[in-house]
Design a protein around this motif. Structure first.
Motif, PDB file in Angstrom:
ATOM      1  N   ALA A   8      39.727  35.710  41.112  1.00 22.21           N
ATOM      2  CA  ALA A   8      39.567  35.748  42.671  1.00 22.21           C
ATOM      3  C   ALA A   8      38.557  36.707  42.851  1.00 22.21           C
ATOM      4  N   GLY A   9      38.214  37.664  41.799  1.00 24.42           N
ATOM      5  CA  GLY A   9      37.032  38.719  42.109  1.00 24.42           C
ATOM      6  C   GLY A   9      37.936  39.650  42.967  1.00 24.42           C
ATOM      7  N   PRO A  10      37.063  40.328  43.654  1.00 23.87           N
ATOM      8  CA  PRO A  10      37.768  41.418  44.778  1.00 23.87           C
ATOM      9  C   PRO A  10      38.680  40.800  45.537  1.00 23.87           C
ATOM     10  N   GLY A  11      38.460  39.591  45.753  1.00 20.28           N
ATOM     11  CA  GLY A  11      39.476  38.806  46.784  1.00 20.28           C
ATOM     12  C   GLY A  11      40.896  38.838  46.199  1.00 20.28           C
ATOM     13  N   ALA A  12      41.070  39.456  44.747  1.00 17.29           N
ATOM     14  CA  ALA A  12      42.501  39.693  44.642  1.00 17.29           C
ATOM     15  C   ALA A  12      43.244  40.485  45.206  1.00 17.29           C
ATOM     16  N   SER A  13      42.661  41.387  46.023  1.00 12.71           N
ATOM     17  CA  SER A  13      43.591  42.083  47.006  1.00 12.71           C
ATOM     18  C   SER A  13      44.072  41.151  48.143  1.00 12.71           C
ATOM     19  N   LEU A  14      43.193  40.411  48.507  1.00 18.23           N
ATOM     20  CA  LEU A  14      43.717  39.294  49.814  1.00 18.23           C
ATOM     21  C   LEU A  14      44.760  38.435  49.169  1.00 18.23           C
ATOM     22  N   ALA A  15      44.342  37.945  47.995  1.00 16.68           N
ATOM     23  CA  ALA A  15      45.471  37.139  47.130  1.00 16.68           C
ATOM     24  C   ALA A  15      46.679  37.633  46.979  1.00 16.68           C
ATOM     25  N   ILE A  16      47.021  39.035  46.734  1.00 13.56           N
ATOM     26  CA  ILE A  16      48.401  39.636  46.362  1.00 13.56           C
ATOM     27  C   ILE A  16      48.686  40.002  47.863  1.00 13.56           C
ATOM     28  N   PHE A  17      48.098  40.151  49.029  1.00 12.01           N
ATOM     29  CA  PHE A  17      48.530  40.436  50.384  1.00 12.01           C
ATOM     30  C   PHE A  17      49.045  38.955  50.897  1.00 12.01           C
TER      31      PHE A  17
ATOM     32  N   THR B 185      34.838  37.252  47.743  1.00 15.24           N
ATOM     33  CA  THR B 185      35.309  35.985  47.231  1.00 15.24           C
ATOM     34  C   THR B 185      34.247  35.188  46.402  1.00 15.24           C
ATOM     35  N   PRO B 186      33.980  35.763  45.311  1.00 13.94           N
ATOM     36  CA  PRO B 186      32.926  34.914  44.454  1.00 13.94           C
ATOM     37  C   PRO B 186      33.432  33.741  43.965  1.00 13.94           C
ATOM     38  N   ARG B 187      34.872  33.515  43.810  1.00 15.73           N
ATOM     39  CA  ARG B 187      35.267  32.204  43.187  1.00 15.73           C
ATOM     40  C   ARG B 187      35.553  31.302  44.482  1.00 15.73           C
ATOM     41  N   GLY B 188      35.442  31.634  45.872  1.00 12.03           N
ATOM     42  CA  GLY B 188      35.690  30.993  46.759  1.00 12.03           C
ATOM     43  C   GLY B 188      37.085  31.126  47.159  1.00 12.03           C
ATOM     44  N   MET B 189      37.556  30.511  48.346  1.00 14.56           N
ATOM     45  CA  MET B 189      39.047  30.510  48.768  1.00 14.56           C
ATOM     46  C   MET B 189      39.958  29.726  47.530  1.00 14.56           C
ATOM     47  N   SER B 190      39.308  28.941  47.052  1.00 14.90           N
ATOM     48  CA  SER B 190      40.279  28.161  46.062  1.00 14.90           C
ATOM     49  C   SER B 190      40.475  29.105  44.824  1.00 14.90           C
ATOM     50  N   GLY B 191      39.460  30.198  44.401  1.00 11.27           N
ATOM     51  CA  GLY B 191      40.117  31.217  43.589  1.00 11.27           C
ATOM     52  C   GLY B 191      41.221  32.107  43.943  1.00 11.27           C
ATOM     53  N   VAL B 192      41.072  32.430  45.609  1.00 15.34           N
ATOM     54  CA  VAL B 192      41.969  33.334  46.094  1.00 15.34           C
ATOM     55  C   VAL B 192      43.292  32.551  45.858  1.00 15.34           C
ATOM     56  N   PHE B 193      43.630  31.397  46.271  1.00 15.95           N
ATOM     57  CA  PHE B 193      44.739  30.612  46.481  1.00 15.95           C
ATOM     58  C   PHE B 193      45.154  30.342  45.086  1.00 15.95           C
ATOM     59  N   ASN B 194      44.269  30.183  43.937  1.00 15.04           N
ATOM     60  CA  ASN B 194      45.032  29.991  42.443  1.00 15.04           C
ATOM     61  C   ASN B 194      45.443  31.443  42.152  1.00 15.04           C
TER      62      ASN B 194
ATOM     63  N   ILE C 246      51.739  48.623  48.802  1.00 15.42           N
ATOM     64  CA  ILE C 246      51.250  49.321  47.729  1.00 15.42           C
ATOM     65  C   ILE C 246      50.483  48.445  46.799  1.00 15.42           C
ATOM     66  N   LYS C 247      50.788  47.157  46.678  1.00 15.06           N
ATOM     67  CA  LYS C 247      49.905  46.247  45.820  1.00 15.06           C
ATOM     68  C   LYS C 247      48.576  45.885  46.466  1.00 15.06           C
ATOM     69  N   THR C 248      48.466  45.750  47.488  1.00 17.42           N
ATOM     70  CA  THR C 248      47.265  45.452  48.236  1.00 17.42           C
ATOM     71  C   THR C 248      46.159  46.867  48.228  1.00 17.42           C
ATOM     72  N   SER C 249      46.897  47.724  48.411  1.00 20.57           N
ATOM     73  CA  SER C 249      46.280  49.068  48.151  1.00 20.57           C
ATOM     74  C   SER C 249      45.414  49.300  46.818  1.00 20.57           C
ATOM     75  N   VAL C 250      46.382  49.229  45.837  1.00 18.93           N
ATOM     76  CA  VAL C 250      45.896  49.394  44.566  1.00 18.93           C
ATOM     77  C   VAL C 250      45.040  48.320  43.971  1.00 18.93           C
ATOM     78  N   PHE C 251      45.319  47.120  44.309  1.00 15.24           N
ATOM     79  CA  PHE C 251      44.208  45.967  43.962  1.00 15.24           C
ATOM     80  C   PHE C 251      42.805  46.178  44.672  1.00 15.24           C
ATOM     81  N   PHE C 252      43.063  46.941  45.872  1.00 10.70           N
ATOM     82  CA  PHE C 252      41.490  46.967  46.640  1.00 10.70           C
ATOM     83  C   PHE C 252      40.916  48.238  46.194  1.00 10.70           C
ATOM     84  N   ILE C 253      41.581  49.189  45.798  1.00  7.21           N
ATOM     85  CA  ILE C 253      40.893  50.386  45.142  1.00  7.21           C
ATOM     86  C   ILE C 253      40.466  50.240  43.984  1.00  7.21           C
ATOM     87  N   GLY C 254      41.358  49.271  43.069  1.00 10.71           N
ATOM     88  CA  GLY C 254      40.880  49.115  41.546  1.00 10.71           C
ATOM     89  C   GLY C 254      39.309  48.612  41.584  1.00 10.71           C
TER      90      GLY C 254
END
Length: 739
Positions: free
Chosen positions: A41-50, A182-191, A234-242
């Motif tokens: 999901a690229g940086p969208g991983a923080s959105l995915a974990i949220f 979201t470089p992979r689009g929302m499909s990447g976020v959902f995956n 905690i998870k969203t913060s760490v993923f966003f910071i990372g």
């Protein structure tokens, strides 16, 4: 077979419950799946974990309510089983949770190996992973309080280190690294959301240890809601910071196996890297510790419901933990570690978890419909919208995972298929009632005589004080039946040699006692239904066994040897007869000699051995013209009436008048309290005794000692379980577990 439900120690409080939930939910996402999440999901991983955390809230609320209704070990499996009647759906749910929890431990162990290798390069990743599994296995075996204390320390330190990471990361954040989000689009976020959802299963894990939590109805709902909220932050913060510190392209698995350590090292140099690696060690240790606990408690609960072999529910008397369940779960973890495929393991585990959690939401709806009157110390808000959203979200994520990772879907389907095959091959005729009693009623009581076979009653006699009572008891049964003979057996035991005068004096004193018993036997010689046997032998057990093996359809009745049966009997003749005799064996304690048994209490649990004992109960009741009372003790008061309906069919199978008595409470206490109203208590015994639980799998000597009437324990013969090799294997296994 009458059994007392195995109980677990309640040692875990609110803080421990929170640490179990938070520790498990933090570990796998941040320290094991971060690289895979960024790749998907690229940086969208923080959105995915949220979003995964928000999705978890819906099902978390269902868990929070259900635990107040059913505070039992087993968690989601128990909820689905109770709601659906423990049919194939309940079994598959438990099967998936059990294996899914165990397989997820493979992720944690491999992550642990990576972090150990980072700090100590000379230690191979796989060696560290295997050592972790062994360590956690023995920690869980040692006891829940021990594993709970370990969890508290680990998670507290872990949260402190992550807080330090987030605070320091704010000062190194570069928002340009977040573009495009979201470089992979929302499909990447959902995956990514699909397999990251698995990292929130910690809130479900604490429910599997409900019987070990203090005031679970109050503690667990609060722990679930607080832990989910805390972990989302905690998870969203760490993923966003990372990915705000280092571009996400440099954090994917193809580039590095330790993405978050790299970000910590970027901020704090070598010290920062080592600190984060240490945090990773704590996180993975926390996650695997809890997941092994949850997996073993799920298999424990399934075994208690006769869905897995009884060894899974064996509780060590010292540590109060299900040792065999823990060992088997650890073996599954070893297999997952050996596979070393993070992506497929995480997807398979997510499919199991999502399927099970969908069914948990269904269970909540069923309970609301079936039992709206039950007291609920926590109620899901916005019902039924909340559980329906939970079901919809889980199914949506399953579809996404199935499309994106077909090999994992095939693996998951095969594992579920194996469970279905097991269910129908091992338990093809087993029905279930969730009320604590089998709905299969007592089979026909009448004996089917073939080839004019006789029903002999073999009575070993040695104590003149109990001989008359035993012989009169057997004689009464024989006179009421056709072609039944009582075979009193007296063994004159001679020593191999006499080394001293004291040996000779002891032998002569024994012979004097034996003469008294022999004279009693002679008094019965004239009766046609009596056939006394006198044997001179150096081995009393071998002599009695030789008679038993020669008789047809024998029932062996032996006398009670006094108080403390569990300690006194182990290794003696009575104990060996119970184990090895190819016959039904009874141990009788008579309140007084020459008793007339007119009222018989038969505690009936619906199991295999209870049904077999029913034939003996019918014989004794016919002999004395006695009334029979079937007693069943249930867990919950609301189950009393429905259980009576099951017992009505069983009562009709007896020849003598039979009534039903169903109540809630502790089995031993109830039997003892009712004993004053009856002349005889007859209980069915299983082959599952241990050194301290010799006869029936629980401390039967309490009833023998405390009952105000006569007591007869019957161990019915099972031709398969009493084979020498089978018994040897079972005994060796139980001895190893109880050490």
């Amino acid at each position: 077979m009458i059994t007392v439900k195995e109980k677990l120690d309640r040692t875990l409080g609110m803080y421990s419950a929170l640490m179990i939930s938070i520790g498990t939910m933090i570990g796998s996402a941040i320290f094991v799946l971060a690289g895979t999440s960024y790749a998907t999901a690229g940086p969208g991983a923080s959105l995915a974990i949220f979003l995964a955390g928000i999705a978890a809230v819906f099902t978390g609320l269902s868990f929070a309510e259900l635990v107040t209704v059913i505070p039992k070990a087993g968690g989601g499996y128990v909820y689905v089983k109770e709601a659906t009647g423990n049919n194939i759906i309940g079994f598959i749910c438990g099967w998936g949770f059990w294996l899914g929890y165990a397989m997820s431990c493979g992720l944690f162990a491999l992550g642990f190996g990576n972090f150990i290798n980072y700090i100590f390069p000379f230690i191979p990743q796989m060696a560290a992973a295997y050592l972790l599994v062994v360590y956690v296995m023995f920690t869980n075996i040692k006891g829940t309080k021990s594993s709970g204390t370990l969890q508290n320390v680990i998670t507290t330190v872990l949260i402190a280190l992550l807080a330090l990471y987030v605070i320091a990361g704010i000062f190194h954040l570069d928002m340009e690294n977040q573009k495009p989000f979201t470089p992979r689009g929302m499909s990447g976020v959902f995956n990514a959301m699909g397999f990251l959802y698995m990292t929130y299963i910690g809130y479900g894990l604490i429910t599997t240890a409900s019987e070990e939590v203090i005031e679970p109805e109050k503690t667990i709902p609060k722990a679930i809601l607080i832990s989910i909220a805390a972990v989302i932050v905690i998870k969203t913060s760490v993923f966003f910071i990372g990915c705000g510190i280092i571009p996400w392209q440099q954090l994917v698995p193809e580039v590095t196996s330790t993405p978050m350590i790299d970000t910590a090292a970027y901020m704090g140099g070598a010290v920062g890297g080592y600190l984060f690696a240490f945090a990773g060690i704590l996180a993975t240790l926390s996650s695997i510790n809890t997941a092994v606990m949850a997996s073993s408690r799920t298999s424990f609960a399934m075994a208690r419901d006769q869905r897995l072999p009884s060894l899974f529910k064996t509780i060590n008397r010292t540590t109060k933990t299900p040792v065999f369940s823990i060992v088997v779960s650890s073996v599954i973890v070893f297999a997952a570690v050996t596979i070393r495929d993070l992506e497929h393991i995480s997807t398979v585990t997510s499919i199991f978890s999502l399927t099970g959690y969908s069914l948990v939401n269904v269970a909540l709806i069923i309970f609301r419909q079936k039992k709206p009157e039950l007291e609920r110390k926590f109620r899901v808000p916005l019902y039924p919208i909340t559980p329906l959203l939970g079901i919809g979200m889980n199914l949506f994520l399953i579809c996404n995972l199935a499309i994106s990772d077909r090999p994992a879907l095939i693996i998951a389907v095969c594992v579920i298929g194996a469970g279905i095959i097991y269910y129908y091959l091992v338990m093809p005729n087993l029905k279930y009632a969730s009320k604590g009693i089998s709905i299969v009623d007592i089979p026909e009581i009448k004996e089917h005589k073939k080839d004019n076979r006789k029903n002999e009653i073999v009575i070993p006699v040695s104590n003149p004080k109990t001989a008359d009572g035993l012989l009169d008891f057997g004689r009464k049964i024989a006179l009421s039946e056709e072609s039944t003979t009582v075979v009193p057996v007296k063994v004159n035991v001679f020593p191999d040699n006499l080394l001293t005068i004291a040996d000779y004096d002891t032998m002569m004193q024994s012979m004097g006692v034996q003469d008294i018993v022999v004279q009693k036997l002679k008094a019965y010689e004239a009766e046609s239904c009596m056939r006394p046997v006198l044997i001179n032998s150096r081995d009393a057990f071998h002599a009695i066994m030789s008679v038993v093996k020669k008789e047809k359809n024998p029932l062996v009745i032996m006398g009670w040897h006094g108080s403390g049966l569990a300690k006194y009997m182990h290794g003696n003749i009575t104990y060996r007869m119970l184990q090895e005799a190819p016959a039904d064996v009874g141990v009788l304690r008579m309140q007084k000699q020459d008793m007339e048994f007119k009222n018989i209490l038969f505690p009936y649990g619906g199991g295999k051995y209870s049904k077999m004992t029913a034939k003996v109960v019918n014989r004794i009741a016919n002999a004395y013209g006695a009334k029979i009372t079937l007693l069943n003790v249930v867990d919950h008061e609301e189950d009393v009436e429905s259980t009576k309906a099951y017992l009505d069919k069983s009562a009709a199978k007896f020849d003598q008048p039979t009534k039903i008595m169903v109540c809630s409470g502790d089995l031993i206490e109830k039997v003892v309290s009712f004993s004053g109203q009856y002349d005889l208590i007859i209980m069915g015994a299983s082959l599952d005794w241990g050194i301290q639980e010799v006869v029936t799998g629980f401390r039967t000597d309490k009833i023998m000692e405390q009952a105000k009437c006569s007591v007869l324990i019957i161990k019915s013969y099972d031709i398969f379980l009493q084979r020498k090799r089978v018994r040897g294997f079972l005994n060796r296994t139980r001895n190893a577990i109880h050490q």
